[in-house]
Design an enzyme around this catalytic site. Sequence first.
Site, PDB file in Angstrom:
ATOM      1  N   ALA A 124       3.176   6.009  -2.690  1.00  0.00           N
ATOM      2  CA  ALA A 124       4.369   6.778  -3.051  1.00  0.00           C
ATOM      3  C   ALA A 124       4.510   6.897  -4.567  1.00  0.00           C
ATOM      4  CB  ALA A 124       5.617   6.131  -2.445  1.00  0.00           C
ATOM      5  N   GLY A 139       0.813  -1.216   0.000  1.00  0.00           N
ATOM      6  CA  GLY A 139       0.000   0.000   0.000  1.00  0.00           C
ATOM      7  C   GLY A 139       0.842   1.259   0.000  1.00  0.00           C
ATOM      8  N   CYS A 140       1.913   1.250   0.774  1.00  0.00           N
ATOM      9  CA  CYS A 140       2.774   2.435   0.864  1.00  0.00           C
ATOM     10  C   CYS A 140       3.535   2.669  -0.436  1.00  0.00           C
ATOM     11  CB  CYS A 140       3.742   2.293   2.038  1.00  0.00           C
ATOM     12  SG  CYS A 140       2.886   2.207   3.628  1.00  0.00           S
ATOM     13  N   THR A 141       3.913   1.582  -1.098  1.00  0.00           N
ATOM     14  CA  THR A 141       4.592   1.706  -2.385  1.00  0.00           C
ATOM     15  C   THR A 141       3.635   2.262  -3.437  1.00  0.00           C
ATOM     16  OG1 THR A 141       6.120  -0.086  -1.843  1.00  0.00           O
ATOM     17  CG2 THR A 141       5.829   0.439  -4.190  1.00  0.00           C
TER      18      THR A 141
END
Length: 156
Positions: free
Chosen positions: A48, A43-45
């Site tokens: 970003a 999710g964070c990738t």
Amino acid sequence: MIETGQAAPLFTLQANNEQTISLSQYRGKNVVLYFYPKDMTPGCTTEACDFRDYHPMFAELDTVVLGISPDSVKSHDKFIAKHELPFVLLADPEHEVAEAYGVWVLKKMYGREYMGIERSTFVIDKEGNIAKVWPKVKVKGHVQEVLQFIKEELQS
């Protein structure tokens, strides 16, 4: 959590490339301050990379993107290099800034409770005030929503 209309809590944190970044250095620009749980996670990738893909449009709107997580500067450097991120990631290992913004919260996963980052985004206007808050962010379509808000609400 910090609310719309309040002054954004000021901070100074270590960033990638051995930089030290203070929020106050961006007075006069809009700032997208997004908190995320961990470098290199799915999710964070995605989040970003969405900010990366829309970065030129944020720049056209005189807007800076800053990401904050509890990860180390070294972890941020690897994350930036792997995904060619054109914006600054800030290390908040003691979660002082996350606490100031109210995003360091009790989380639950698989029946286990722990403290961690609630994925959240804050838009800070050119005067240093919170213009918009997105708590409990769902990644899909989020970056486009933030960009749309800046286009419609913060462009004079």
